[in-house]
Design a protein around this motif. Structure first.
Motif, short mmCIF file in Angstrom:
data_model
loop_
_atom_site.label_atom_id
_atom_site.label_comp_id
_atom_site.label_asym_id
_atom_site.label_seq_id
_atom_site.Cartn_x
_atom_site.Cartn_y
_atom_site.Cartn_z
N LEU A 1 28.84 -35.70 -4.19
CA LEU A 1 29.88 -36.54 -5.14
C LEU A 1 29.54 -36.71 -6.37
CD1 LEU A 1 31.35 -39.24 -2.38
CD2 LEU A 1 32.55 -36.97 -3.31
N LEU A 2 28.13 -36.98 -6.80
CA LEU A 2 27.57 -37.27 -7.88
C LEU A 2 27.40 -35.86 -8.78
CD1 LEU A 2 25.16 -40.40 -7.36
CD2 LEU A 2 27.23 -40.53 -8.52
N ALA A 3 26.98 -35.07 -8.04
CA ALA A 3 26.71 -33.73 -8.59
C ALA A 3 28.27 -33.23 -9.21
CB ALA A 3 26.28 -32.75 -7.33
N ILE A 4 29.24 -33.26 -8.32
CA ILE A 4 30.36 -33.11 -9.03
C ILE A 4 30.93 -33.72 -9.85
CG2 ILE A 4 32.80 -32.62 -8.17
CD1 ILE A 4 31.96 -32.13 -5.39
N LYS B 1 23.12 -39.11 -19.97
CA LYS B 1 22.42 -40.44 -20.06
C LYS B 1 22.61 -41.20 -18.59
CE LYS B 1 22.52 -41.22 -24.81
NZ LYS B 1 22.97 -42.08 -25.97
N LEU B 2 23.80 -41.13 -18.09
CA LEU B 2 23.97 -41.85 -16.84
C LEU B 2 23.31 -41.10 -15.56
CD1 LEU B 2 27.81 -42.91 -16.96
CD2 LEU B 2 25.79 -44.21 -16.95
N ARG B 3 23.19 -39.69 -15.82
CA ARG B 3 22.56 -38.80 -14.87
C ARG B 3 21.03 -39.06 -14.85
NH1 ARG B 3 23.90 -32.68 -14.56
NH2 ARG B 3 23.21 -32.65 -16.67
N GLY C 1 16.69 -40.93 -2.21
CA GLY C 1 16.89 -39.57 -1.99
C GLY C 1 18.22 -38.97 -2.65
N ILE C 2 19.11 -40.06 -2.95
CA ILE C 2 20.41 -39.39 -3.48
C ILE C 2 20.23 -38.82 -5.00
CG2 ILE C 2 22.65 -40.44 -4.51
CD1 ILE C 2 22.71 -42.61 -2.37
N PRO C 3 19.37 -39.22 -5.74
CA PRO C 3 19.15 -38.56 -7.20
C PRO C 3 18.54 -37.18 -6.96
CG PRO C 3 18.35 -40.66 -7.37
CD PRO C 3 18.75 -40.61 -5.80
N PHE C 4 17.63 -37.03 -5.92
CA PHE C 4 17.06 -35.51 -5.47
C PHE C 4 18.24 -34.84 -5.00
CE2 PHE C 4 15.37 -33.09 -2.25
CZ PHE C 4 14.26 -32.35 -2.72
N ASN C 5 19.03 -35.13 -4.11
CA ASN C 5 20.22 -34.40 -3.83
C ASN C 5 21.10 -33.91 -4.81
OD1 ASN C 5 20.82 -34.34 -0.36
ND2 ASN C 5 19.11 -35.66 -1.04
N MET C 6 21.40 -35.04 -5.73
CA MET C 6 22.28 -34.62 -6.87
C MET C 6 21.88 -33.59 -7.70
SD MET C 6 23.37 -37.53 -9.83
CE MET C 6 21.51 -37.31 -10.48
N THR D 1 22.52 -28.15 -9.88
CA THR D 1 21.68 -26.90 -10.24
C THR D 1 22.79 -25.77 -9.60
OG1 THR D 1 19.72 -27.54 -10.10
CG2 THR D 1 20.00 -25.20 -10.19
N GLY D 2 23.11 -25.87 -8.27
CA GLY D 2 23.96 -25.12 -7.72
C GLY D 2 25.40 -24.75 -8.25
N LEU D 3 25.93 -25.90 -8.47
CA LEU D 3 27.23 -26.15 -9.24
C LEU D 3 27.28 -25.37 -10.53
CD1 LEU D 3 28.25 -29.89 -8.21
CD2 LEU D 3 29.29 -27.56 -7.45
N SER D 4 26.19 -25.75 -11.49
CA SER D 4 26.18 -25.17 -12.55
C SER D 4 26.13 -23.65 -12.75
CB SER D 4 25.10 -25.60 -13.42
OG SER D 4 24.00 -24.98 -12.77
N ASN D 5 25.74 -22.93 -11.40
CA ASN D 5 25.74 -21.37 -11.62
C ASN D 5 27.13 -20.91 -11.24
OD1 ASN D 5 23.08 -21.23 -12.48
ND2 ASN D 5 22.43 -21.59 -10.02
N ILE D 6 28.11 -21.51 -10.90
CA ILE D 6 29.42 -21.28 -10.55
C ILE D 6 30.26 -20.92 -11.65
CG2 ILE D 6 31.63 -21.68 -9.23
CD1 ILE D 6 30.14 -23.66 -7.29
#
Length: 305
Positions: free
Chosen positions: A104-107, A118-120, A183-188, A193-198
Motif C-alpha cells: 500500500l505504501l509503495a503504491i 522526504k516522507l518515504r 520490515g514494512i519499509p524493506f517491503n515498500m 522498484t517493481g512498480l517503477s518499471n511498469i
C-alpha cells in the motif's frame, strides 16, 4: 592472409587467458573469506550435530559419534515443537502485515505529491536502525508504563496497562509489532522498484478501455510485479524466520516459552545447557527449512523466466 589471421588469434588467446587468471586473482580472497567464516562453521555444525557433544564430554575428550540420536531426541521434545510453531506463527503474521502495508505504501509513494520523497526517506529510517536498538526501544515503549499503554488508556481502549512482554497472551504480539515496524519499509522499497518499471502507457490504455482502479490493480499491477513480490516474500521469510536479536533482546523466549523461536532455542541448548550437539541439530533444522524455501524460490523464478 591466413597467416595474419592465425597471428591475430594467437595474440587474442593470451589476453583472454590473462583476463581469466585475473578474475581468479580477484575472486580467491572472497572465496577464502566465505569458506573461513561461513563454510567451515556450517560443516563443523553438521559434524557436531551427530555427536554427543556437551560441556562434560568435550572437556573429558569423550565426544563420540551418535548418529541421528540428537535429531530423534529433538523431534520428541515438546519444547522444540513449541519453538517450531512459534517461529512459523511469528513469520507468517509478520509477512502478511509487512507485505500488505508495504505494498500500500509503495503504491502511495509511486504517485506524485508534495513531500513524497522526504516522507518515504523518513519511513526507511526504521529499517536502517540496528535490530538491537529497535528491540530496546520497543521494550521501553511496551513496558507497563510505556507510551503504548499510556495512549491506550488515554483513548479509553483499556482501563489498565497491558503486560505486552510479560504476559504470554501478548508477548508474541509485541514482537510482531516491533518486527513489522522494521520490515514494512524493506517491503515498500523492493515493491516500489517493481512498480517503477511498469510503463504508464499500460495504465492509460486500460483506463481508456474502461478498466477501473481495482481491475487495473489485479490484472496489471500484480502480474507485472510478480517477480518483485516473490523476492519480497522469500527474503522477508528468510529474514523473519531466522530472527534472533529482536526476540533475545525483547523477551529472551519468555514468558513461559511463549516467544521461544528456533534460533533462541538453539542458543539456549548450546550456550545455556551446553548441549552443543542438540543445539547444532536445532540450527540445522532451521538451515534446512530456509534452504528449501530458497529452492522453491529459484524454481518459481525459473518458471517466470
Amino acid at each position: 592472409m591466413k597467416s595474419a589471421g592465425r597471428k591475430i588469434k594467437k595474440q587474442r588467446r593470451p589476453k583472454k587467458r590473462r583476463r581469466f587468471s585475473e578474475g581468479y586473482f580477484y575472486t580467491v580472497p572472497a572465496v577464502l573469506y566465505m569458506l573461513a567464516l561461513i563454510g567451515f562453521p556450517a560443516i563443523y555444525n553438521w559434524k557436531i550435530s551427530f555427536e554427543n557433544m556437551t560441556i562434560k564430554t568435550y572437556n573429558a575428550g569423550t565426544t563420540k559419534f551418535v548418529g541421528l540420536k540428537n535429531y530423534i531426541d529433538l523431534f520428541h521434545d515438546s519444547a522444540f515443537w513449541n519453538a517450531f510453531w512459534n517461529t512459523f506463527e511469528y513469520t507468517i503474521i509478520c509477512l502478511v502485515i509487512q507485505f500488505s502495508i508495504g505494498l500500500l505504501l509503495a503504491i502511495l509513494f509511486s504517485k506524485k505529491f508534495p513531500m513524497a520523497g522526504k516522507l518515504r526517506g523518513l519511513l526507511v529510517v526504521s529499517w536502517l536502525i540496528p535490530a538491537t536498538v529497535t528491540a530496546l526501544m520497543f521494550k521501553f515503549m511496551l513496558s507497563s508504563d510505556g507510551i503504548v499503554n499510556f495512549l491506550l488508556i488515554k483513548a479509553g481502549i483499556v482501563d489498565s496497562g497491558i503486560g505486552w512482554l510479560i504476559d504470554p497472551k501478548y508477548a508474541m504480539k509485541g514482537l510482531i509489532l516491533a518486527n513489522s515496524w522494521v520490515g514494512i519499509p524493506f517491503n515498500m522499497l523492493l515493491l516500489s522498484t517493481g512498480l517503477s518499471n511498469i510503463p504508464e502507457d499500460i495504465y492509460e490504455s486500460a483506463q481508456i478501455d474502461g478498466a477501473n482502479p481495482i481491475q487495473r490493480f489485479f490484472f496489471i499491477t500484480i502480474p507485472l510485479i510478480k517477480s518483485s513480490i516473490l523476492a519480497v516474500l522469500v527474503l522477508g521469510f528468510v529474514y523473519t524466520f531466522k530472527v534472533f536479536d529482536l526476540v533475545y533482546t525483547m523477551t529472551n523466549g519468555g514468558p513461559v516459552n511463549s516467544t521461544e523461536v528456533l534460533s533462541t532455542y538453539a542458543y539456549y541448548n548450546s550456550f545455556k545447557l551446553y548441549e552443543f550437539g542438540k543445539g547444532a541439530a536445532v540450527a540445522n533444522v532451521l538451515f534446512v527449512i530456509l534452504f528449501l524455501v530458497g529452492l522453491i524460490y529459484l524454481r518459481l523464478i525459473g518458471k517466470e523466466e
